[in-house]
Design a protein around this motif. Structure first.
Motif, PDB file in Angstrom:
ATOM      1  N   UNK A 577       0.850  -1.165  -0.085  1.00 43.72           N
ATOM      2  CA  UNK A 577      -0.223   0.125  -0.080  1.00 43.72           C
ATOM      3  C   UNK A 577       0.882   1.383   0.127  1.00 43.72           C
ATOM      4  N   UNK A 578       1.930   1.170   0.794  1.00 45.06           N
ATOM      5  CA  UNK A 578       2.941   2.583   0.930  1.00 45.06           C
ATOM      6  C   UNK A 578       3.431   2.549  -0.495  1.00 45.06           C
ATOM      7  N   UNK A 579       3.745   1.463  -1.069  1.00 42.93           N
ATOM      8  CA  UNK A 579       4.520   1.714  -2.349  1.00 42.93           C
ATOM      9  C   UNK A 579       3.741   2.249  -3.560  1.00 42.93           C
ATOM     10  N   UNK A 580       2.279   1.764  -3.345  1.00 43.87           N
ATOM     11  CA  UNK A 580       1.479   2.409  -4.367  1.00 43.87           C
ATOM     12  C   UNK A 580       1.132   3.972  -4.050  1.00 43.87           C
ATOM     13  N   UNK A 581       1.452   4.410  -3.121  1.00 48.30           N
ATOM     14  CA  UNK A 581       1.350   5.998  -2.579  1.00 48.30           C
ATOM     15  C   UNK A 581       2.572   6.702  -3.150  1.00 48.30           C
ATOM     16  N   UNK A 582       3.600   6.029  -3.237  1.00 50.64           N
ATOM     17  CA  UNK A 582       4.755   6.664  -3.585  1.00 50.64           C
ATOM     18  C   UNK A 582       4.857   6.701  -5.346  1.00 50.64           C
ATOM     19  N   UNK A 583       3.992   6.005  -5.832  1.00 50.37           N
ATOM     20  CA  UNK A 583       3.943   6.335  -7.417  1.00 50.37           C
ATOM     21  C   UNK A 583       3.444   7.607  -7.709  1.00 50.37           C
ATOM     22  N   UNK A 584       3.499   8.276  -9.008  1.00 48.21           N
ATOM     23  CA  UNK A 584       2.918   9.320  -9.480  1.00 48.21           C
ATOM     24  C   UNK A 584       1.370   9.191  -9.360  1.00 48.21           C
ATOM     25  N   UNK A 585       0.483  10.289  -9.842  1.00 51.67           N
ATOM     26  CA  UNK A 585      -0.864  10.342  -9.987  1.00 51.67           C
ATOM     27  C   UNK A 585      -1.479   9.303 -11.087  1.00 51.67           C
ATOM     28  N   UNK A 586      -0.540   9.364 -12.094  1.00 52.57           N
ATOM     29  CA  UNK A 586      -0.851   8.729 -13.384  1.00 52.57           C
ATOM     30  C   UNK A 586      -0.680   7.089 -12.915  1.00 52.57           C
ATOM     31  N   UNK A 587       0.480   6.887 -12.422  1.00 54.50           N
ATOM     32  CA  UNK A 587       0.938   5.518 -12.197  1.00 54.50           C
ATOM     33  C   UNK A 587       0.205   4.920 -11.093  1.00 54.50           C
ATOM     34  N   UNK A 588      -0.186   5.775 -10.197  1.00 55.51           N
ATOM     35  CA  UNK A 588      -0.947   4.918  -9.064  1.00 55.51           C
ATOM     36  C   UNK A 588      -2.337   4.561  -9.411  1.00 55.51           C
ATOM     37  N   UNK A 589      -2.845   5.085 -10.457  1.00 57.68           N
ATOM     38  CA  UNK A 589      -4.325   4.745 -10.939  1.00 57.68           C
ATOM     39  C   UNK A 589      -4.059   3.566 -11.839  1.00 57.68           C
ATOM     40  N   UNK A 590      -2.752   3.313 -12.526  1.00 50.99           N
ATOM     41  CA  UNK A 590      -2.805   1.848 -13.246  1.00 50.99           C
ATOM     42  C   UNK A 590      -2.450   0.518 -12.371  1.00 50.99           C
ATOM     43  N   UNK A 591      -1.920   0.995 -11.150  1.00 56.46           N
ATOM     44  CA  UNK A 591      -1.578  -0.311 -10.481  1.00 56.46           C
ATOM     45  C   UNK A 591      -2.788  -1.009  -9.801  1.00 56.46           C
ATOM     46  N   UNK A 592      -3.035  -2.129 -10.151  1.00 57.67           N
ATOM     47  CA  UNK A 592      -4.360  -2.974  -9.511  1.00 57.67           C
ATOM     48  C   UNK A 592      -3.681  -4.229  -8.671  1.00 57.67           C
ATOM     49  N   UNK A 593      -4.463  -3.959  -7.258  1.00 55.36           N
ATOM     50  CA  UNK A 593      -3.780  -4.809  -6.131  1.00 55.36           C
ATOM     51  C   UNK A 593      -4.916  -5.807  -6.017  1.00 55.36           C
ATOM     52  N   UNK A 594      -4.350  -7.200  -5.681  1.00 56.73           N
ATOM     53  CA  UNK A 594      -5.344  -8.210  -5.411  1.00 56.73           C
ATOM     54  C   UNK A 594      -4.495  -9.029  -4.423  1.00 56.73           C
ATOM     55  N   UNK A 595      -5.056  -8.780  -3.145  1.00 58.02           N
ATOM     56  CA  UNK A 595      -4.662  -9.390  -1.894  1.00 58.02           C
ATOM     57  C   UNK A 595      -5.126 -10.704  -1.465  1.00 58.02           C
ATOM     58  N   UNK A 596      -4.421 -11.714  -1.122  1.00 59.75           N
ATOM     59  CA  UNK A 596      -4.884 -12.782  -0.644  1.00 59.75           C
ATOM     60  C   UNK A 596      -5.398 -12.485   0.739  1.00 59.75           C
ATOM     61  N   UNK A 597      -6.555 -13.139   1.303  1.00 60.64           N
ATOM     62  CA  UNK A 597      -7.223 -12.796   2.901  1.00 60.64           C
ATOM     63  C   UNK A 597      -6.212 -13.058   3.802  1.00 60.64           C
ATOM     64  N   UNK A 598      -5.915 -12.445   5.039  1.00 59.99           N
ATOM     65  CA  UNK A 598      -5.265 -12.682   6.068  1.00 59.99           C
ATOM     66  C   UNK A 598      -4.049 -13.077   5.807  1.00 59.99           C
ATOM     67  N   UNK A 599      -3.174 -12.177   5.175  1.00 57.15           N
ATOM     68  CA  UNK A 599      -1.607 -12.291   4.939  1.00 57.15           C
ATOM     69  C   UNK A 599      -0.974 -12.119   6.121  1.00 57.15           C
ATOM     70  N   UNK A 600       0.006 -13.312   6.275  1.00 56.83           N
ATOM     71  CA  UNK A 600       0.831 -13.350   7.560  1.00 56.83           C
ATOM     72  C   UNK A 600       1.938 -12.471   7.532  1.00 56.83           C
ATOM     73  N   UNK A 601       2.521 -11.947   8.449  1.00 60.91           N
ATOM     74  CA  UNK A 601       3.777 -11.340   8.606  1.00 60.91           C
ATOM     75  C   UNK A 601       4.871 -12.119   8.156  1.00 60.91           C
TER      76      UNK A 601
END
Length: 724
Positions: A577-601
């Motif tokens: 999520x922090x990585x997506x915030x570092x992108x520019x406005x245009x690139x941030x809209x291109x990144x599509x995230x799909x997370x598995x539920x309950x990711x461990x540390x």
């Protein structure tokens, strides 16, 4: 008359031109065949002379066979004493009463009678005139041991005709006299004339000769006769034993087939001469009846196999080899089916097949001799002798030649000489093979010497070349060392420059960040929305700039062997999520995230993982068309039984060229297809480097349909992470 003369001259007329001094065979034959040529010519001429028609020896009708004490051996002239019962129905009384039957058939007979394969019953009337001084006991020898049934009829005192049987269908113990031939003891009254009748019936060849012997005279004749037979069969036994020993010693099937041919010939001639039942199988009727044709068929089969192999017929004469194969099949069928075939048909078939194969073997030998096969001269001579023996015997069996001492024994003469010459051919073959081996060894020694000389020359040239290339390699190594020294100094200067720039940039970045924070603190009331967005953009830009500085510094530290990791528990979801915030406005809209539920540390270095994720995402954004999405997906899974986290980055770009799936992870590698894009070719190398340091892996996986490239990173969930 013409029918009887043609077969007598046919064989010599065909063979003699082949052996004449001007024939192609003699011209193209090997050295040393001349003497053998003249020997064969003499043998064939003598054989042809022996087969010429002889003067008639027919006695006048009603002539009697005179027996006296002075005549120890009396040959029976059969002319005017033979009648053929075509219907096989006449009884002895009727035949004895009708002497006109014999008067009407005066064309049959002579010193011997040869009717070939005739199914008629043969009646022979023997009027005997016994002198007053003649001995009482006589032995009547019927000189063909292969006749099936021979019955001698005599009248007793009451006038009844009594019969005594012999023949190869009669057990040996039931025959009237133990002898190789069919012998009948006859007690005759001196000074009294008597008439004897013989009835002969056989499915084989009807070759008949008769002789009256005084017992001692037959015994003396048997001594010489048996001595010659013992010499013949002893020679066959010696050849058989010798070649069997050779086969056992060297395991060459050629000697086994030769031994089988000798064995078949020996058994067949033992039966033909009457020694089989006399010495071996005794009262057994079936072997005595079938041994002659079946054994000769086995001998023919072995001879066909031997000839084809010895003469290399498949290569030298393919067509004749095909004929020989067909004849070998005939021989095999005759040997296997002999017990079920009619004897008359089997005997004719074996005789015809043997005659045909003898001719084929001679032609094969001539062809091999013309091509320079030295051992074929002995083979040719042997088969010429056998051809004469088989041919004359076959023609006699068919009734085309008379029965006499030559035609009766020529099979043994021809086969004995053939076996001897074939044995010489085998010995000559061994000598030829030895000479070829010696020649091959000499050539091999010469080739080895030439190879040694060549290797010596090559060694000298190679030594000179090694010295030259060593000198060039030393110079190249020196240039390479100088180049590496220059490159090392360049990298050190680059690292120093990057560190200096990073240090100089960090100070103004820190001032800018503090100033932004001060501005936010100075606002007493919440700032307008537009100003808050500007603050957020400045903060994102600062975070991205700091991340880029981390990447620049880390690129320099990948060559440091003692680089240490700062391990901590990492929330990979928050990192992405922090990585997506570092992108520019245009690139941030291109990144599509799909997370598995309950990711461990995860246990790892947060800065390194952030650099890995930034490189993967920016690589996908860089090489994808503008406005196209880039997918980042996470899932849980195992590799080799170890649980971990999969991170896939999928773009819509041109994809990775085939064969470069591993090359893109090499340091400074850039494909020719993306030469127009900015970059140093170190991002993916650094991403794999970080992934491996965390105990994971990074590789290219098959692309889903409709996508460009798919890079998959796997990080273990366990706390054991590489730190060296």
């Amino acid at each position: 008359m013409l029918r009887s003369l043609i077969p007598r001259f046919l064989l010599p007329s065909l063979l003699l031109p082949c052996l004449s001094p001007g024939s192609p065979l003699v011209i193209r034959s090997v050295v040393g065949f001349g003497r053998l040529q003249w020997i064969l010519c003499v043998v064939l001429l003598l054989t042809a002379g022996a087969l010429l028609p002889r003067g008639s020896c027919a006695a006048e009708l009603g002539s009697r066979i005179a027996l006296s004490s002075a005549a120890e051996k009396v040959g029976v002239i059969l002319a005017g004493h033979v009648w053929l019962d075509r219907e096989n129905k006449a009884g002895v009384e009727a035949v004895a009463a009708d002497t006109a039957l014999f008067t009407a058939s005066r064309e049959h007979g002579g010193s011997s009678l040869n009717l070939g394969y005739d199914s008629a019953a043969v009646w022979i009337r023997l009027p005997v005139q016994v002198a007053a001084d003649a001995p009482r006991t006589w032995l009547l020898e019927v000189g063909s041991p292969t006749l099936d049934h021979v019955t001698l009829y005599r009248q007793d005192a009451s006038g009844r005709w009594l019969g005594v049987q012999s023949g190869d269908h009669v057990p040996r113990s039931e025959r009237p006299y133990p002898h190789q031939s069919l012998v009948f003891p006859v007690n005759l009254e001196p000074g009294r004339d008597e008439v004897l009748l013989l009835r002969i019936e056989s499915e084989g060849s009807l070759a008949i000769s008769m002789t009256f012997w005084q017992p001692m005279a037959l015994m003396k004749d048997d001594q010489l006769r048996y001595a010659w037979q013992a010499l013949y069969f002893g020679a066959l036994l010696a050849l058989l034993t010798y070649n069997l020993m050779l086969f056992i010693a060297i395991r060459d099937s050629l000697y086994l087939t030769y031994s089988l041919m000798v064995l078949g010939m020996g058994v067949g001639l033992l039966s033909m001469k009457g020694f089989g039942s006399l010495l071996i199988w005794g009262d057994a009727v079936v072997p005595d009846n079938l041994a002659f044709p079946v054994a000769l068929a086995v001998s023919g089969l072995a001879g066909a196999l031997f000839a084809r192999r010895f003469l290399d017929a498949r290569r030298r004469a393919p067509r004749l080899d095909g004929v020989a194969q067909v004849l070998a099949v005939f021989f095999a069928a005759e040997a296997l089916l002999g017990a079920w075939l009619p004897y008359a048909f089997l005997a004719r078939l074996v005789s015809a097949t043997g005659l045909c194969f003898s001719v084929v073997a001679v032609l094969l030998a001539i062809r091999s001799l013309m091509e320079g096969h030295r051992s074929a001269r002995f083979f040719l001579a042997g088969w010429l002798f056998l051809l004469v023996g088989v041919g004359v015997t076959a023609l006699r069996n068919f009734g085309w030649l008379p029965t006499n001492e030559i035609t009766d024994n020529i099979m043994q003469i021809g086969s004995g000489l053939e076996m001897l010459l074939l044995s010489l051919a085998l010995a000559d073959r061994i000598n030829s093979l030895r000479q070829e081996k010696d020649l091959a060894n000499a050539e091999a020694v010469g080739a080895e010497r030439r190879r040694v000389d060549t290797l010596r020359d090559w060694g000298a040239a190679l030594e000179h070349e090694v010295v030259r290339q060593t000198r060039e390699l030393r110079a190249a190594n020196q240039r390479l060392a100088e180049s590496e020294s220059i490159e090392r100094r360049g990298r050190e200067e680059q690292s120093h420059f990057i560190a200096m720039i990073a240090h100089d940039i960090r100070t103004p970045l820190a001032i800018i960040k503090a100033a932004v924070q001060s501005l936010q603190d100075m606002d007493v009331v919440p700032p307008p929305l537009e100003r808050e967005k500007r603050y957020q953009r400045i903060e994102r830009a600062l975070q991205r700039l700091n991340a880029l500085l981390e990447i620049a510094l880390m690129q320099d530290r990948t060559n440091v062997a003692d680089w240490r990791m700062e391990l901590a528990d990492i929330d990979i979801h928050a990192q992405i999520v922090d990585l997506s915030r570092m992108l520019g406005a245009a690139d941030e809209g291109r990144l599509c995230l799909r997370f598995a539920p309950q990711l461990p540390t995860l246990k790892g270095d947060a800065r390194m993982l952030r650099v890995m994720l930034i490189n993967l995402v920016e690589n996908a954004l860089k090489y994808s068309p503008k406005e196209s999405p880039v997918y980042m997906e996470t899932s849980l899974g195992e590799v080799a039984g170890v649980p971990g986290l999969f991170i896939q980055v999928i773009d819509c770009g041109p994809g990775i060229p085939e064969g470069q799936e591993e090359m893109i992870f090499q340091k400074y590698f850039r494909s020719a297809d993306v030469a127009g894009q900015p970059g140093l070719g170190i991002g993916l190398f650094l991403a794999r480097f970080i992934c491996i340091r965390h105990g994971g892996r990074l590789e290219v996986v098959p692309r889903p349909a409709g996508t460009g490239a798919c890079l998959e990173a796997w990080l273990p969930l366990a706390s054991e992470v590489a730190v060296s």
